[in-house]
Design an enzyme around this catalytic site. Structure first.
Site, short mmCIF file in Angstrom:
data_model
loop_
_atom_site.label_atom_id
_atom_site.label_comp_id
_atom_site.label_asym_id
_atom_site.label_seq_id
_atom_site.Cartn_x
_atom_site.Cartn_y
_atom_site.Cartn_z
N HIS A 45 0.84 -1.22 0.00
CA HIS A 45 0.00 0.00 0.00
C HIS A 45 0.87 1.26 0.00
O HIS A 45 0.44 2.31 0.47
CB HIS A 45 -0.94 0.04 1.21
CG HIS A 45 -1.65 -1.24 1.47
ND1 HIS A 45 -2.87 -1.54 0.93
CD2 HIS A 45 -1.28 -2.33 2.20
CE1 HIS A 45 -3.25 -2.76 1.33
NE2 HIS A 45 -2.30 -3.25 2.09
N SER A 57 14.93 21.87 -15.61
CA SER A 57 13.70 22.60 -15.89
C SER A 57 14.07 23.90 -16.57
O SER A 57 15.12 24.49 -16.29
CB SER A 57 12.97 22.87 -14.58
OG SER A 57 12.13 24.00 -14.72
N LYS A 81 16.01 22.10 -10.43
CA LYS A 81 15.38 20.82 -10.77
C LYS A 81 16.31 19.82 -11.47
O LYS A 81 17.13 20.20 -12.28
CB LYS A 81 14.15 21.04 -11.67
CG LYS A 81 12.98 21.70 -10.98
CD LYS A 81 12.35 20.82 -9.90
CE LYS A 81 11.57 19.67 -10.47
NZ LYS A 81 10.23 20.04 -10.93
N GLU A 105 10.11 8.68 -16.61
CA GLU A 105 8.74 9.16 -16.85
C GLU A 105 8.27 8.86 -18.28
O GLU A 105 7.13 8.48 -18.50
CB GLU A 105 8.66 10.67 -16.59
CG GLU A 105 8.78 11.02 -15.12
CD GLU A 105 8.91 12.52 -14.92
OE1 GLU A 105 7.88 13.19 -14.77
OE2 GLU A 105 10.05 13.03 -14.95
#
Ligand code: ARG
Length: 460
Positions: free
Chosen positions: A155, A276, A282, A289
């Protein structure tokens, strides 16, 4: 003039030519198409259906066309519809009437069935090779991290300590099954359909087994109607690739979470992250992804194929031309994802301290505390209840279980003794789980050994 133009009195509408033509996407099967035609021509010659000289001339010219294509000397025509007729047209333009004999006893329906099978066979091997590389990298990470402790989650809540070796070997099993699925799919792809004609076979005395042998197929299809309209093997591959992408998306998701500041279990190499355009601080795990994102199109292709084939009556229908873009896209996507993903995983930095710290928090040794009580004679349900109370107490006091004093433990149950501290150490939690398939060093070493055997059995 179309190769099939005899019964027509008008030219095809320009829009229909564009609409009908598949050369934009099936030209990539030129090699398979030519090799299939060479085998067919050779067989026609050996069976006396065309003369040996004619057969030899066709074969020689097809080889020349192949090398011209590979040297970029050939331009395909939209009007010639697909790769099969483009090649045939070029052949006829080079050797005239003899070239016109190649298509004897053959239809584009069994021809395309052959080409796609040959093409997919090659690509299955290519993808398998990429998967084997990934498996080797996973084995390397596992061997270096047999004792790297991190929390295992259920979980997405910290559950019990495991090792990084055990965690990554879970993915080894998934990718191993992917290879097995590809092998299985290969078997059903590896059946030779030529000789099925348009749908009802042919009256020429073709030697189908000879063509199969020539092209490296161990067997031939057993029903001409099925042979020209079967695309199960395409769907099976699309499905195996979807499951493979599902696995890649799961590990990608974990790596994305692990590289967040909150987890910091890993850090991607600079070469495998991006920045970024606005936020200078970043460092994004774009590769993981994108792999996760590209899973969507591979699933989409599977649904495309299932839907194209749904309710199609026997035998060949032009709908089936739509199989190619979908399966090619799945193949291209997987072939793009696997190498970059493998390198990303190979180069990522593992933050063992962070992993260990996370395993220390979150009461991942609570089950072991309950098991300790069971060993001292307390029924498991009661031990579970008492441990639950201890955890609640720890939360109130903001302490880990092993930070409690023996007195504190004894206030919950008299059975607790000094030896309990040893039992709930993270290292002990892991070494105690030494059944086959468990996270102990010995168990994982055995799994790694089996994994290595599997990888060497794959050498291709
Ligand atoms: N381009 C077609 C395909 O990809 C080849 C077979 C066409 N056969 C036909 N009778 N129109 O399926």
């Amino acid at each position: 003039m179309k190769l099939w133009g005899g019964r027509f009195q008008k030219n095809t509408d320009k829009f229909v030519d564009d609409f009908n033509s598949s050369i934009r996407f099936d030209s990539r099967m030129y090699r398979q198409d030519i090799m299939g035609s060479i085998a067919h021509a050779k067989m026609l010659g050996e069976c006396g259906i065309i003369s040996r000289e004619e057969s030899a001339l066709i074969q020689k010219t097809l080889h020349e066309i192949l090398s011209d294509i590979e040297n970029g000397l050939v331009e395909f025509e939209i009007d010639a519809e697909d790769i099969h007729m483009n090649i045939e047209k070029i052949l006829i333009s080079r050797i005239g009437d003899v070239g016109k004999k190649l298509h004897t006893g053959r239809s584009r329906n069994d021809q395309v069935a052959l080409d796609i099978r040959m093409y997919l066979k090659d690509e299955i091997i290519n993808i398998k090779r990429l998967l084997v590389n990934l498996l080797s990298v996973i084995l390397g990470i596992a061997e270096e991290n047999l004792s790297t402790i991190l929390p295992g989650y259920t979980h997405l809540q910290r559950a019990q300590p495991v090792t990084l070796a055990h965690h990554v070997m879970a993915y080894f099993q998934m990718f191993r099954r992917d290879i097995e699925r590809l092998d299985d799919c290969y078997k059903r792809t590896n059946v030779m359909p030529l000789g099925s004609g348009a749908l009802a076979g042919t009256t020429y005395p073709l030697d189908r087994h000879l063509v199969a042998k020539e092209l490296g197929f161990p067997s031939i299809t057993e029903n001409s109607m099925d042979a020209v309209s079967d695309r199960d093997f395409v769907i099976e591959l699309a499905s195996a690739l979807s499951i493979l992408m599902m696995h890649l998306s799961r590990i990608s998701e974990e790596l994305i979470i692990w590289s967040s500041h909150e987890f910091s279990f890993i850090e991607m190499d600079d070469a495998f992250s991006t920045g970024s355009s606005i936020m200078p601080q970043k460092k994004n795990p774009d590769v993981a992804e994108l792999v996760r994102g590209k899973t969507g199109r591979v699933y989409g292709n599977l649904i495309t194929l299932l839907t194209v084939m749904k309710s199609l009556p026997l035998a060949y229908n032009k709908d089936m031309q739509e199989d190619k873009e979908a399966i090619f896209d799945s193949i291209d996507t997987v072939k793009m994802c696997l190498p970059v993903f493998t390198k990303m995983v190979e180069t990522m930095k593992i933050n063992r301290e962070k992993m260990y710290k996370a395993a220390q928090g979150g009461f991942t040794n609570a089950t072991d505390l309950a098991d300790y009580m069971v060993k001292k004679g307390i029924p498991f349900r009661d031990a579970h209840e008492i441990t639950g109370k201890i955890v609640l107490y720890c939360i109130e006091k903001n302490k880990a279980i092993d930070e409690l004093t023996l007195e504190e433990f004894k206030s919950f149950s008299e059975i607790f003794e000094e030896d309990m501290y040893e039992e709930i150490k993270l290292e002990k939690c892991i070494s105690g789980r030494n059944l086959p398939g468990g996270p102990s060093v010995g168990s994982v070493k055995a799994a790694i050994e089996n994994g290595k055997k599997f990888v060497s059995s794959c050498e291709i």
